[in-house]
Design a protein around this motif. Sequence first.
Motif, PDB file in Angstrom:
ATOM      1  N   TRP A  54       0.827  -1.208   0.000  1.00  0.00           N
ATOM      2  CA  TRP A  54       0.000   0.000   0.000  1.00  0.00           C
ATOM      3  C   TRP A  54       0.863   1.260   0.000  1.00  0.00           C
ATOM      4  O   TRP A  54       0.507   2.275  -0.609  1.00  0.00           O
ATOM      5  CB  TRP A  54      -0.933   0.009   1.205  1.00  0.00           C
ATOM      6  CG  TRP A  54      -2.155  -0.845   1.038  1.00  0.00           C
ATOM      7  CD1 TRP A  54      -2.501  -1.939   1.763  1.00  0.00           C
ATOM      8  CD2 TRP A  54      -3.198  -0.655   0.075  1.00  0.00           C
ATOM      9  NE1 TRP A  54      -3.691  -2.451   1.313  1.00  0.00           N
ATOM     10  CE2 TRP A  54      -4.147  -1.673   0.275  1.00  0.00           C
ATOM     11  CE3 TRP A  54      -3.417   0.273  -0.936  1.00  0.00           C
ATOM     12  CZ2 TRP A  54      -5.291  -1.794  -0.502  1.00  0.00           C
ATOM     13  CZ3 TRP A  54      -4.564   0.169  -1.719  1.00  0.00           C
ATOM     14  CH2 TRP A  54      -5.488  -0.857  -1.496  1.00  0.00           C
ATOM     15  N   LEU A  55       2.009   1.208   0.681  1.00  0.00           N
ATOM     16  CA  LEU A  55       2.919   2.357   0.665  1.00  0.00           C
ATOM     17  C   LEU A  55       3.437   2.607  -0.752  1.00  0.00           C
ATOM     18  O   LEU A  55       3.573   3.759  -1.181  1.00  0.00           O
ATOM     19  CB  LEU A  55       4.079   2.134   1.625  1.00  0.00           C
ATOM     20  CG  LEU A  55       3.732   2.075   3.117  1.00  0.00           C
ATOM     21  CD1 LEU A  55       4.972   1.749   3.936  1.00  0.00           C
ATOM     22  CD2 LEU A  55       3.106   3.387   3.587  1.00  0.00           C
ATOM     23  N   GLU A  56       3.739   1.539  -1.485  1.00  0.00           N
ATOM     24  CA  GLU A  56       4.178   1.694  -2.871  1.00  0.00           C
ATOM     25  C   GLU A  56       3.083   2.310  -3.732  1.00  0.00           C
ATOM     26  O   GLU A  56       3.366   3.026  -4.700  1.00  0.00           O
ATOM     27  CB  GLU A  56       4.587   0.336  -3.450  1.00  0.00           C
ATOM     28  CG  GLU A  56       5.884  -0.220  -2.891  1.00  0.00           C
ATOM     29  CD  GLU A  56       6.227  -1.570  -3.487  1.00  0.00           C
ATOM     30  OE1 GLU A  56       5.612  -1.938  -4.516  1.00  0.00           O
ATOM     31  OE2 GLU A  56       7.095  -2.262  -2.929  1.00  0.00           O
TER      32      GLU A  56
ATOM     33  N   HIS B 285      -2.970   2.626   7.943  1.00  0.00           N
ATOM     34  CA  HIS B 285      -3.373   2.692   9.345  1.00  0.00           C
ATOM     35  C   HIS B 285      -3.434   1.264   9.871  1.00  0.00           C
ATOM     36  O   HIS B 285      -4.322   0.490   9.487  1.00  0.00           O
ATOM     37  CB  HIS B 285      -4.732   3.377   9.459  1.00  0.00           C
ATOM     38  CG  HIS B 285      -5.108   3.755  10.849  1.00  0.00           C
ATOM     39  ND1 HIS B 285      -6.363   4.236  11.178  1.00  0.00           N
ATOM     40  CD2 HIS B 285      -4.403   3.733  12.011  1.00  0.00           C
ATOM     41  CE1 HIS B 285      -6.407   4.486  12.475  1.00  0.00           C
ATOM     42  NE2 HIS B 285      -5.241   4.180  12.998  1.00  0.00           N
ATOM     43  N   LEU B 286      -2.468   0.877  10.726  1.00  0.00           N
ATOM     44  CA  LEU B 286      -2.457  -0.452  11.330  1.00  0.00           C
ATOM     45  C   LEU B 286      -3.312  -0.420  12.588  1.00  0.00           C
ATOM     46  O   LEU B 286      -3.044   0.342  13.515  1.00  0.00           O
ATOM     47  CB  LEU B 286      -1.028  -0.877  11.682  1.00  0.00           C
ATOM     48  CG  LEU B 286      -0.039  -0.978  10.514  1.00  0.00           C
ATOM     49  CD1 LEU B 286       1.342  -1.354  11.037  1.00  0.00           C
ATOM     50  CD2 LEU B 286      -0.505  -1.980   9.474  1.00  0.00           C
TER      51      LEU B 286
ATOM     52  N   THR C 165      -0.393   3.709  13.709  1.00  0.00           N
ATOM     53  CA  THR C 165      -0.876   2.569  14.476  1.00  0.00           C
ATOM     54  C   THR C 165      -1.889   3.050  15.510  1.00  0.00           C
ATOM     55  O   THR C 165      -1.732   4.125  16.088  1.00  0.00           O
ATOM     56  CB  THR C 165       0.269   1.828  15.205  1.00  0.00           C
ATOM     57  OG1 THR C 165       0.699   2.590  16.330  1.00  0.00           O
ATOM     58  CG2 THR C 165       1.452   1.585  14.270  1.00  0.00           C
ATOM     59  N   SER C 166      -2.915   2.233  15.710  1.00  0.00           N
ATOM     60  CA  SER C 166      -3.941   2.564  16.705  1.00  0.00           C
ATOM     61  C   SER C 166      -4.494   1.289  17.310  1.00  0.00           C
ATOM     62  O   SER C 166      -4.584   0.254  16.639  1.00  0.00           O
ATOM     63  CB  SER C 166      -5.103   3.346  16.072  1.00  0.00           C
ATOM     64  OG  SER C 166      -4.708   4.628  15.654  1.00  0.00           O
TER      65      SER C 166
ATOM     66  N   VAL D 164      -5.751   3.654   4.210  1.00  0.00           N
ATOM     67  CA  VAL D 164      -6.199   2.271   4.101  1.00  0.00           C
ATOM     68  C   VAL D 164      -5.935   1.627   5.457  1.00  0.00           C
ATOM     69  O   VAL D 164      -4.908   1.882   6.084  1.00  0.00           O
ATOM     70  CB  VAL D 164      -5.478   1.498   2.975  1.00  0.00           C
ATOM     71  CG1 VAL D 164      -5.843   2.067   1.622  1.00  0.00           C
ATOM     72  CG2 VAL D 164      -3.972   1.507   3.153  1.00  0.00           C
ATOM     73  N   GLY D 165      -6.884   0.834   5.904  1.00  0.00           N
ATOM     74  CA  GLY D 165      -6.750   0.208   7.211  1.00  0.00           C
ATOM     75  C   GLY D 165      -6.340  -1.252   7.089  1.00  0.00           C
ATOM     76  O   GLY D 165      -7.010  -2.032   6.411  1.00  0.00           O
TER      77      GLY D 165
END
Length: 352
Positions: free
Chosen positions: A75-77, A83-84, A215-216, A236-237
């Motif tokens: 997703w970073l690419e 969002h973890l 992170t949450s 994106v989660g």
Amino acid sequence: MGDDSARKRKVRGRKIRSDRSKKEGRKAKKELARKASAARERNGDSPLSPPEDVVPEPFVETDAVASVRDRTTGWLEADQPVHLIGPTGCGKTSLALSAAAERGRPVVWLNGDEAVDTAALVGDHAGGERYTEDDRFVSGVSKQTEIVRERWVDNPLSVAVREGATLVYNEFSRSDPAAHNVLLSVFEEGVLERPGKRGEDRTIDVHPEFRAILTSNDVEYAGVHRQQDALLDRFVGVHVGYYDGETEREIVASHVDLPDEAVSTVVDATRSLRDDLGVVVGTRAAITAAKGLAVFDGGADDSDVSGDIDDELLTEVFTDVLSPKVAGAADAEDGAGIDTVDDLRADIADAI
């Protein structure tokens, strides 16, 4: 007489040129000092860390761990903030740091809490610099000018955006949502606005390599804030749950030198307690319990710990590890049904 005047004019001319030369030298030194200060701000004194310095130690990479990390880096690419989200103690932070290091870009760390506001993210004025310039351009006449220049210090978000770093924002949901309004323009328009900063550099264009991992804990945990939908829509989660038993055994074994049988006993107990108790029992709790067993069952020498662990000792160790979670549990949503440490000990004994 005339010759003497000419000689004095010559001497004075040399003196004026000498004063000008010294003044230009002072200006050059000041300019060099400013550049050096800026370099320190961007390097040694900044929150930037080389990617190899943030890799968690130890870090266990099983197929299950690699799968979640590959989703994150993928997703970073795709230029999406990730969002973890998951329960406490499941390894979100280690996963975020590992994914950030995989990019090979500098990493900026930020830990969220109630004290984080917009200035803590982007920067603020940190006092002023006051100095006096002494002008002796004309012999015998001294002119002093006091100059005050405000000093601005960039905070983690500004540094990450400018340098194209990977921002790891831990405990994101513990910060006040109002502090995160500046993130909207970062992720939507590619511009960071720095309130309080004046002049042409009030805004920073987002570096094309800038990425963010947040992170949450799950929303039901105490102390977390519901963030604004406009911002959450830009993430994106990726849900991070507890790993399979084999992965948890490898994680615990990487932190504590215990026999395989003892590690399996701790992890099996952890997974049973996770299902049976009304409190969160994460992988971190398993690591802590294993460290306790290394002391209470084998003394200072971990190699003395036996694989056959007494149930009573295991119950006492897990009671110590988990009892902070039931403090005030009668008034909290988590820990429902567990009012005292004695209740907790009884439930742990039953599960074990």
